[in-house]
Scaffold this motif. Structure first.
Motif, PDB file in Angstrom:
ATOM      1  N   ALA A 294     -82.775   7.707-126.985  1.00 18.58           N
ATOM      2  CA  ALA A 294     -82.311   7.911-128.362  1.00 18.58           C
ATOM      3  C   ALA A 294     -81.538   6.676-128.812  1.00 18.58           C
ATOM      4  O   ALA A 294     -80.842   6.045-128.018  1.00 18.58           O
ATOM      5  CB  ALA A 294     -81.431   9.147-128.446  1.00 18.58           C
ATOM      6  N   VAL A 295     -81.683   6.324-130.094  1.00 22.26           N
ATOM      7  CA  VAL A 295     -81.056   5.100-130.610  1.00 22.26           C
ATOM      8  C   VAL A 295     -80.301   5.401-131.900  1.00 22.26           C
ATOM      9  O   VAL A 295     -80.815   6.080-132.792  1.00 22.26           O
ATOM     10  CB  VAL A 295     -82.119   4.011-130.891  1.00 22.26           C
ATOM     11  CG1 VAL A 295     -81.458   2.762-131.471  1.00 22.26           C
ATOM     12  CG2 VAL A 295     -82.893   3.666-129.618  1.00 22.26           C
ATOM     13  N   VAL A 296     -79.071   4.886-131.973  1.00 22.03           N
ATOM     14  CA  VAL A 296     -78.360   4.832-133.246  1.00 22.03           C
ATOM     15  C   VAL A 296     -78.157   3.356-133.577  1.00 22.03           C
ATOM     16  O   VAL A 296     -77.576   2.604-132.794  1.00 22.03           O
ATOM     17  CB  VAL A 296     -76.999   5.550-133.197  1.00 22.03           C
ATOM     18  CG1 VAL A 296     -76.169   5.184-134.436  1.00 22.03           C
ATOM     19  CG2 VAL A 296     -77.186   7.050-133.154  1.00 22.03           C
ATOM     20  N   TYR A 297     -78.689   2.963-134.724  1.00 21.76           N
ATOM     21  CA  TYR A 297     -78.475   1.594-135.206  1.00 21.76           C
ATOM     22  C   TYR A 297     -77.200   1.597-136.031  1.00 21.76           C
ATOM     23  O   TYR A 297     -77.093   2.288-137.033  1.00 21.76           O
ATOM     24  CB  TYR A 297     -79.661   1.135-136.049  1.00 21.76           C
ATOM     25  CG  TYR A 297     -79.507  -0.275-136.569  1.00 21.76           C
ATOM     26  CD1 TYR A 297     -79.712  -1.364-135.729  1.00 21.76           C
ATOM     27  CD2 TYR A 297     -79.173  -0.519-137.896  1.00 21.76           C
ATOM     28  CE1 TYR A 297     -79.578  -2.654-136.187  1.00 21.76           C
ATOM     29  CE2 TYR A 297     -79.031  -1.807-138.363  1.00 21.76           C
ATOM     30  CZ  TYR A 297     -79.242  -2.875-137.508  1.00 21.76           C
ATOM     31  OH  TYR A 297     -79.090  -4.155-137.980  1.00 21.76           O
ATOM     32  N   ILE A 298     -76.217   0.834-135.589  1.00 19.65           N
ATOM     33  CA  ILE A 298     -74.915   0.840-136.243  1.00 19.65           C
ATOM     34  C   ILE A 298     -74.830  -0.360-137.172  1.00 19.65           C
ATOM     35  O   ILE A 298     -74.948  -1.497-136.742  1.00 19.65           O
ATOM     36  CB  ILE A 298     -73.775   0.850-135.201  1.00 19.65           C
ATOM     37  CG1 ILE A 298     -72.419   0.923-135.869  1.00 19.65           C
ATOM     38  CG2 ILE A 298     -73.843  -0.326-134.260  1.00 19.65           C
ATOM     39  CD1 ILE A 298     -71.278   1.187-134.908  1.00 19.65           C
ATOM     40  N   GLY A 299     -74.705  -0.085-138.428  1.00 17.11           N
ATOM     41  CA  GLY A 299     -74.677  -1.176-139.391  1.00 17.11           C
ATOM     42  C   GLY A 299     -74.497  -0.679-140.794  1.00 17.11           C
ATOM     43  O   GLY A 299     -73.404  -0.346-141.218  1.00 17.11           O
ATOM     44  N   THR A 300     -75.584  -0.580-141.538  1.00 11.33           N
ATOM     45  CA  THR A 300     -75.477  -0.173-142.927  1.00 11.33           C
ATOM     46  C   THR A 300     -76.785   0.410-143.402  1.00 11.33           C
ATOM     47  O   THR A 300     -77.849   0.132-142.846  1.00 11.33           O
ATOM     48  CB  THR A 300     -75.083  -1.378-143.808  1.00 11.33           C
ATOM     49  OG1 THR A 300     -74.855  -0.932-145.135  1.00 11.33           O
ATOM     50  CG2 THR A 300     -76.180  -2.428-143.828  1.00 11.33           C
ATOM     51  N   LYS A 301     -76.711   1.218-144.420  1.00 12.72           N
ATOM     52  CA  LYS A 301     -77.917   1.822-144.976  1.00 12.72           C
ATOM     53  C   LYS A 301     -78.760   0.742-145.639  1.00 12.72           C
ATOM     54  O   LYS A 301     -78.279  -0.053-146.422  1.00 12.72           O
ATOM     55  CB  LYS A 301     -77.527   2.881-146.009  1.00 12.72           C
ATOM     56  CG  LYS A 301     -78.700   3.625-146.609  1.00 12.72           C
ATOM     57  CD  LYS A 301     -78.220   4.673-147.597  1.00 12.72           C
ATOM     58  CE  LYS A 301     -79.396   5.414-148.203  1.00 12.72           C
ATOM     59  NZ  LYS A 301     -78.961   6.409-149.195  1.00 12.72           N
ATOM     60  N   GLU A 310     -87.813   7.290-136.365  1.00 17.65           N
ATOM     61  CA  GLU A 310     -87.367   7.713-135.049  1.00 17.65           C
ATOM     62  C   GLU A 310     -85.968   7.179-134.712  1.00 17.65           C
ATOM     63  O   GLU A 310     -85.354   7.584-133.732  1.00 17.65           O
ATOM     64  CB  GLU A 310     -88.360   7.240-133.974  1.00 17.65           C
ATOM     65  CG  GLU A 310     -88.387   5.739-133.719  1.00 17.65           C
ATOM     66  CD  GLU A 310     -89.262   4.964-134.700  1.00 17.65           C
ATOM     67  OE1 GLU A 310     -89.588   3.791-134.417  1.00 17.65           O
ATOM     68  OE2 GLU A 310     -89.634   5.526-135.750  1.00 17.65           O
ATOM     69  N   ILE A 311     -85.468   6.250-135.532  1.00 18.89           N
ATOM     70  CA  ILE A 311     -84.155   5.654-135.302  1.00 18.89           C
ATOM     71  C   ILE A 311     -83.123   6.359-136.176  1.00 18.89           C
ATOM     72  O   ILE A 311     -83.342   6.602-137.365  1.00 18.89           O
ATOM     73  CB  ILE A 311     -84.167   4.153-135.656  1.00 18.89           C
ATOM     74  CG1 ILE A 311     -85.253   3.408-134.872  1.00 18.89           C
ATOM     75  CG2 ILE A 311     -82.796   3.536-135.429  1.00 18.89           C
ATOM     76  CD1 ILE A 311     -84.970   3.225-133.427  1.00 18.89           C
ATOM     77  N   ASP A 312     -81.970   6.710-135.588  1.00 23.08           N
ATOM     78  CA  ASP A 312     -80.859   7.232-136.376  1.00 23.08           C
ATOM     79  C   ASP A 312     -79.958   6.067-136.789  1.00 23.08           C
ATOM     80  O   ASP A 312     -79.838   5.078-136.065  1.00 23.08           O
ATOM     81  CB  ASP A 312     -80.069   8.255-135.564  1.00 23.08           C
ATOM     82  CG  ASP A 312     -80.892   9.498-135.256  1.00 23.08           C
ATOM     83  OD1 ASP A 312     -81.804   9.816-136.047  1.00 23.08           O
ATOM     84  OD2 ASP A 312     -80.629  10.137-134.219  1.00 23.08           O
ATOM     85  N   PHE A 313     -79.340   6.202-137.957  1.00 21.80           N
ATOM     86  CA  PHE A 313     -78.539   5.116-138.508  1.00 21.80           C
ATOM     87  C   PHE A 313     -77.107   5.568-138.737  1.00 21.80           C
ATOM     88  O   PHE A 313     -76.880   6.665-139.256  1.00 21.80           O
ATOM     89  CB  PHE A 313     -79.120   4.641-139.846  1.00 21.80           C
ATOM     90  CG  PHE A 313     -80.418   3.900-139.718  1.00 21.80           C
ATOM     91  CD1 PHE A 313     -80.453   2.524-139.788  1.00 21.80           C
ATOM     92  CD2 PHE A 313     -81.609   4.587-139.529  1.00 21.80           C
ATOM     93  CE1 PHE A 313     -81.645   1.839-139.667  1.00 21.80           C
ATOM     94  CE2 PHE A 313     -82.805   3.907-139.409  1.00 21.80           C
ATOM     95  CZ  PHE A 313     -82.821   2.536-139.473  1.00 21.80           C
ATOM     96  N   LEU A 314     -76.161   4.711-138.374  1.00 22.59           N
ATOM     97  CA  LEU A 314     -74.783   4.960-138.739  1.00 22.59           C
ATOM     98  C   LEU A 314     -74.452   4.073-139.938  1.00 22.59           C
ATOM     99  O   LEU A 314     -74.519   2.845-139.846  1.00 22.59           O
ATOM    100  CB  LEU A 314     -73.818   4.663-137.601  1.00 22.59           C
ATOM    101  CG  LEU A 314     -72.367   4.972-138.009  1.00 22.59           C
ATOM    102  CD1 LEU A 314     -71.697   5.872-136.992  1.00 22.59           C
ATOM    103  CD2 LEU A 314     -71.548   3.707-138.193  1.00 22.59           C
ATOM    104  N   ASP A 315     -74.141   4.685-141.053  1.00 22.07           N
ATOM    105  CA  ASP A 315     -73.790   3.954-142.267  1.00 22.07           C
ATOM    106  C   ASP A 315     -72.315   3.568-142.200  1.00 22.07           C
ATOM    107  O   ASP A 315     -71.441   4.427-142.250  1.00 22.07           O
ATOM    108  CB  ASP A 315     -74.061   4.844-143.489  1.00 22.07           C
ATOM    109  CG  ASP A 315     -73.914   4.077-144.799  1.00 22.07           C
ATOM    110  OD1 ASP A 315     -73.193   3.066-144.811  1.00 22.07           O
ATOM    111  OD2 ASP A 315     -74.529   4.503-145.799  1.00 22.07           O
ATOM    112  N   ASN A 316     -72.053   2.272-142.081  1.00 23.42           N
ATOM    113  CA  ASN A 316     -70.660   1.842-141.908  1.00 23.42           C
ATOM    114  C   ASN A 316     -69.906   1.694-143.220  1.00 23.42           C
ATOM    115  O   ASN A 316     -68.824   1.119-143.261  1.00 23.42           O
ATOM    116  CB  ASN A 316     -70.587   0.544-141.100  1.00 23.42           C
ATOM    117  CG  ASN A 316     -71.159  -0.648-141.858  1.00 23.42           C
ATOM    118  OD1 ASN A 316     -71.658  -0.516-142.978  1.00 23.42           O
ATOM    119  ND2 ASN A 316     -71.114  -1.816-141.250  1.00 23.42           N
ATOM    120  N   ASN A 317     -70.492   2.211-144.303  1.00 23.85           N
ATOM    121  CA  ASN A 317     -69.772   2.332-145.588  1.00 23.85           C
ATOM    122  C   ASN A 317     -69.328   0.978-146.125  1.00 23.85           C
ATOM    123  O   ASN A 317     -68.165   0.802-146.508  1.00 23.85           O
ATOM    124  CB  ASN A 317     -68.563   3.262-145.413  1.00 23.85           C
ATOM    125  CG  ASN A 317     -67.953   3.675-146.736  1.00 23.85           C
ATOM    126  OD1 ASN A 317     -68.592   3.550-147.780  1.00 23.85           O
ATOM    127  ND2 ASN A 317     -66.732   4.163-146.700  1.00 23.85           N
TER     128      ASN A 317
END
Length: 362
Positions: A294-301, A310-317
Motif C-alpha cells: 500500500a502506498v500513500v503519496y505525501i505531497g499535494t492534491k 491505486e495510490i492514496d494521497f495525503l493532501d498537505n494543504n
C-alpha cells in the motif's frame, strides 16, 4: 614606515562606504559609484576597491547587475510598508504547483494586495526586491538560504519576509511548513486501519530540517506500533536528492533495489517524491499496489490522483500555507515594527483514497 596590509585597507574602505550608505548618501535603487571613481576618491588600488565593494555586496548593501554595475539595495527597517507582496519562486516549482500558487496569489489580490510574481532559480537574483522599502516577500521554496547575504538589512528581512514550504534556517525568519507529525500520524493510522503496521518511509532529503521532523515522527509511531528498532532503522530509505544532477537515474536505481529487497517485508510505504518512477518500478517488478504494498503519496492534491487510482494521497494543504501567510502579513501591516520570527506548522487536509472515494481528515 608601518606597512598596512591590503586586507586592512579593503576592510576600512568597506566600513567607510557602508557608513555612507547607511547615512542615506546613496539611496535604495541608485547606482553606486563606479570602481574607477572610488579609486580616485580614496587614492587606493583597483584590487582594494574591488574587494571592498564585493564585501558590501556579500552583506546585502549592494547588488551587482551583470554588465551594468552595482546598485544600492540597503534599506532601513523603519520604512513604511504598503499592501504589496513579492512572491518569489522558481519556474519549475511554479509550473508544478501552479493550481495552488494561482489560488494563493488570487487570495492576496482579493484582499487588496498588489502581487508581484518573480520567477528565477537563484534567490540572490532578487536581493533588491526582497529588500524593497515598501513590499513584503514570500519565498517559496529555495534551497537553504544564506542569511549572511542579507546581514546589512536583516532587521528588515525579519519584519518583511516569509519562507513558504520549508524551514528558513534561521528562527528569526518566519517559516510556514506542513505539520509533519500530523502528516505521518494520518498516514500511519490510515495503514493501521487497513491492518498494515510495517510501514517504510522514503525520504528525499533526510538531512533537511523539515524531513528530520517527519522522520522523528515516523520512528516514534512505527515503534509504538510494535516494530523493532532494527526494523525501523532498516526501513528508512533515503534518496539524498539535494543538489543531485542525475535525479531520474538515481530514483530508478534506488527504487529497483528497495522494491527487490527492503520493501519485500514491508506492508506499506510513505512516499514523498518520485511517484511516477516508483509506480513504474513496482509494475515492472510485479509488485501490485495496494495488494502487495500500500502506498500513500505525501505531497499535494494534483492531476496525478486521477492517473493512479491505486495510490492514496495525503493532501498537505498547500493553499492553507497561503492563508497563514496572508494572516501574518495583514497583522504585520497593522502593527509594523513589532515582529518576532516564528515557525508555523500548517495541518494537512487529510488522505484521499480513490478506492473508497473518502477523504480521511484530521
Amino acid at each position: 614606515m608601518v606597512h598596512i596590509s591590503d586586507n586592512i585597507k579593503r576592510s576600512k574602505l568597506k566600513i567607510v562606504l557602508a557608513r555612507r550608505i547607511e547615512n542615506g548618501e546613496f539611496k535604495y535603487g541608485e547606482r553606486f559609484p563606479g570602481l574607477h571613481q572610488l579609486i580616485k576618491e580614496y587614492s587606493v588600488s583597483y584590487v582594494t576597491v574591488n574587494k571592498a565593494v564585493k564585501m558590501l555586496a556579500a552583506e546585502g548593501y549592494l547588488n551587482c547587475r551583470a554588465g551594468v554595475g552595482y546598485f544600492v539595495c540597503y534599506v532601513k527597517h523603519e520604512h513604511e510598508a504598503r499592501k504589496e507582496v513579492n512572491f518569489i519562486t522558481s519556474k519549475k516549482y511554479m509550473d508544478f504547483f501552479r493550481e495552488h500558487h494561482d489560488f494563493g496569489l488570487e487570495l492576496f489580490r482579493k484582499s487588496g494586495w498588489k502581487v508581484n510574481l518573480l520567477l528565477g532559480d537563484d534567490i540572490y537574483d532578487f536581493i533588491e526586491e526582497i529588500n524593497s522599502p515598501h513590499a513584503y516577500s514570500i519565498l517559496a521554496p529555495f534551497t537553504m538560504i544564506n542569511w549572511q547575504r542579507f546581514s546589512a538589512t536583516f532587521k528588515h528581512i525579519v519584519e518583511r519576509t516569509i519562507v513558504l514550504g520549508r524551514l528558513s534556517g534561521n528562527p528569526e525568519v518566519t517559516s510556514i511548513v506542513s505539520d509533519e507529525y500530523e502528516s505521518i500520524r494520518l498516514c500511519m493510522e490510515h495503514f493501521a486501519a487497513m491492518g498494515r503496521k510495517k510501514v517504510a518511509l522514503i525520504s528525499a532529503v533526510p538531512q533537511s530540517e523539515l524531513e528530520t521532523l517527519r522522520i522523528a515522527a515516523w520512528r516514534k509511531i512505527s515503534m509504538d506500533m510494535g516494530n523493532s528498532l532494527e526494523w525501523t532503522q532498516n526501513h528508512l530509505l533515503p534518496l539524498n536528492l539535494e543538489n543531485c544532477s542525475d535525479e531520474k537515474s538515481r530514483l530508478d536505481l534506488r527504487f529497483k533495489r528497495w522494491v527487490k529487497n527492503e520493501l519485500k517485508d514491508a506492508e506499506a510505504v510513505i512516499l514523498p517524491y518520485g511517484l511516477v518512477n516508483f509506480q513504474a518500478v513496482c509494475k515492472k517488478a510485479g509488485t501490485s499496489i495496494p495488494e502487495d504494498l500500500a502506498v500513500v503519496y505525501i505531497g499535494t492534491k494534483n492531476v496525478w490522483e486521477s492517473q493512479y487510482p491505486e495510490i492514496d494521497f495525503l493532501d498537505n494543504n498547500y493553499p492553507g500555507h497561503f492563508q497563514f501567510a496572508l494572516d501574518i502579513l495583514e497583522q504585520r501591516l497593522k502593527n509594523p515594527g513589532n515582529t518576532a520570527g516564528a515557525w508555523y506548522f500548517c495541518s494537512p487536509k487529510g488522505i484521499i483514497s480513490h478506492r473508497t472515494a473518502d477523504v480521511e481528515e484530521i
